[in-house]
Design an enzyme around this catalytic site. Structure first.
Site, mmCIF file in Angstrom:
data_model
loop_
_atom_site.group_PDB
_atom_site.id
_atom_site.type_symbol
_atom_site.label_atom_id
_atom_site.label_comp_id
_atom_site.label_asym_id
_atom_site.label_seq_id
_atom_site.Cartn_x
_atom_site.Cartn_y
_atom_site.Cartn_z
ATOM 1 N N ASP A 57 -24.630 -6.633 -18.286
ATOM 2 C CA ASP A 57 -24.722 -6.174 -16.849
ATOM 3 C C ASP A 57 -23.266 -6.070 -16.279
ATOM 4 O O ASP A 57 -22.390 -6.834 -16.373
ATOM 5 C CB ASP A 57 -25.151 -7.323 -16.186
ATOM 6 C CG ASP A 57 -25.441 -6.914 -14.615
ATOM 7 O OD1 ASP A 57 -24.703 -5.846 -13.995
ATOM 8 O OD2 ASP A 57 -26.440 -7.196 -14.203
ATOM 9 N N ASN A 84 -21.441 5.428 -18.735
ATOM 10 C CA ASN A 84 -22.544 6.028 -18.062
ATOM 11 C C ASN A 84 -23.230 5.014 -16.790
ATOM 12 O O ASN A 84 -23.879 5.702 -16.110
ATOM 13 C CB ASN A 84 -23.510 6.371 -19.244
ATOM 14 C CG ASN A 84 -24.833 7.030 -18.411
ATOM 15 O OD1 ASN A 84 -25.000 7.957 -18.025
ATOM 16 N ND2 ASN A 84 -26.155 6.033 -18.822
ATOM 17 N N SER A 135 -19.500 10.828 -13.834
ATOM 18 C CA SER A 135 -19.471 10.992 -12.346
ATOM 19 C C SER A 135 -20.563 11.668 -11.766
ATOM 20 O O SER A 135 -21.830 11.551 -12.211
ATOM 21 C CB SER A 135 -18.104 11.536 -12.041
ATOM 22 O OG SER A 135 -17.868 11.617 -10.369
ATOM 23 N N TYR A 149 -22.051 5.559 -2.051
ATOM 24 C CA TYR A 149 -21.985 6.127 -3.500
ATOM 25 C C TYR A 149 -20.758 7.033 -3.724
ATOM 26 O O TYR A 149 -20.171 6.725 -4.915
ATOM 27 C CB TYR A 149 -23.244 6.939 -3.845
ATOM 28 C CG TYR A 149 -23.589 7.495 -5.021
ATOM 29 C CD1 TYR A 149 -23.493 6.767 -6.094
ATOM 30 C CD2 TYR A 149 -23.668 9.113 -5.273
ATOM 31 C CE1 TYR A 149 -23.647 7.140 -7.475
ATOM 32 C CE2 TYR A 149 -23.918 9.454 -6.640
ATOM 33 C CZ TYR A 149 -23.970 8.598 -7.650
ATOM 34 O OH TYR A 149 -24.119 8.796 -8.827
ATOM 35 N N LYS A 153 -17.776 6.803 -6.750
ATOM 36 C CA LYS A 153 -17.509 7.809 -7.734
ATOM 37 C C LYS A 153 -15.956 8.748 -7.234
ATOM 38 O O LYS A 153 -15.633 8.807 -8.219
ATOM 39 C CB LYS A 153 -18.795 8.903 -7.256
ATOM 40 C CG LYS A 153 -19.757 8.455 -7.989
ATOM 41 C CD LYS A 153 -19.904 8.089 -9.518
ATOM 42 C CE LYS A 153 -21.112 7.787 -10.144
ATOM 43 N NZ LYS A 153 -20.992 7.203 -11.482
#
Length: 276
Positions: A57, A84, A135, A149, A153
């Site tokens: 995790d 990923n 990304s 989010y 990113k």
């Protein structure tokens, strides 16, 4: 096409799963990390020692380096590290809870940073390798309802951009993968939202809530094709700094980058006027 050894996080679903399947099908070896190893049972049974599965995790920072150590110990050399694992926290920034914000950034930003930092000593000592950081179009463009989010990113893009310049001297290449919408389970299964605040019913951020609630919008991107291009990018030398995938990604990023450049150029005289 040379056979390679890969380390992939979040291999149980989406791009990570498809990439793992495509690589195993062509004979490569994959060390993958997932939160639930049982999700890889069928694939492990089919491919045996070509697939190594580690429980991880990314919010457990103390477990990241041991997982990377174990993967390199098992495979000896890893040619490509694929960061990923991640998910979307959507909706207005004010609506997200503090715990949601922390967990999102721990997973999408800090966890990815620590994964790459853990792999770099090995890549440096073996005099080469490639890092693929997943990304999104949302790492270069921003939309209402995506603020948290985007925070992760845009942060990981800045990190990888700098790292790429730091480690090129060691033969290590870094690529930021920026897909648009793809027909994976990211949007309707892996995305989360905060509790609604009624005032935001008037905000354009509410479009994201409606999209997730209706669950009918179909992304145009073919995830299998996207993954095939990610894999193929490893054969490019030098490594492409960015890989835009999807007409929607290209169109949106081109528009927003052009607007940002135009706004910057309009401030040229102001910028130069502050020099001493």
């Amino acid at each position: 096409m040379p056979q390679r050894n890969w380390l992939i996080t979040g291999a149980n679903s989406g791009f990570g799963r498809l990439m793992t399947e495509q690589l195993l099908a062509r004979g490569d070896q994959v060390a993958c990390t997932v939160r639930d190893p049982a999700s890889m049972t069928e694939l492990k049974a089919r491919h045996g020692d070509h697939l190594l599965v580690h429980r991880l995790d990314l919010t457990d920072f103390t477990a990241i380096r041991p997982a990377v150590d174990a993967a390199f110990a098992a495979l000896g050399r890893i040619d490509v590290v694929v960061s990923n694992a991640g998910y979307g926290l959507l909706g207005a920034a004010e609506e997200a809870t503090d715990d949601q914000v922390i967990h999102q950034l721990q997973t999408n930003l800090t966890g990815s940073i620590q994964l790459i930092r853990s792999a770099l000593p090995y890549l440096r000592r073996q005099h080469g390798g490639r890092i693929l950081q997943l990304s999104t179009v949302g790492g270069q463009a921003a939309f209402p309802g995506g603020s948290m989010y985007h925070a992760g990113k845009w942060g990981i893009e800045g990190f990888v951009d700098a790292v790429a310049q730091e480690v090129a001297v060691f033969g290590i290449g870094c690529t930021l993968v920026e897909p648009g919408g793809a027909r994976t389970n990211f949007r309707y299964v892996n995305s989360r939202v905060g509790p609604k605040i009624d005032a935001y019913d008037a905000s354009p951020s509410r479009h994201v809530n409606r999209m997730l609630e209706e669950g009918t919008a179909v992304a145009i991107g073919d995830p299998a094709k996207m993954v095939a291009h990610m894999i193929a990018s490893v054969d490019q030398n030098p490594a492409p700094r960015r890989l835009a995938l999807g007409s929607d990604a290209y169109t949106v990023m081109h528009k927003q980058l052009s607007e940002r450049l135009a706004a910057l150029e309009a401030q040229r005289d102001l910028a130069f006027s502050t020099d001493g």
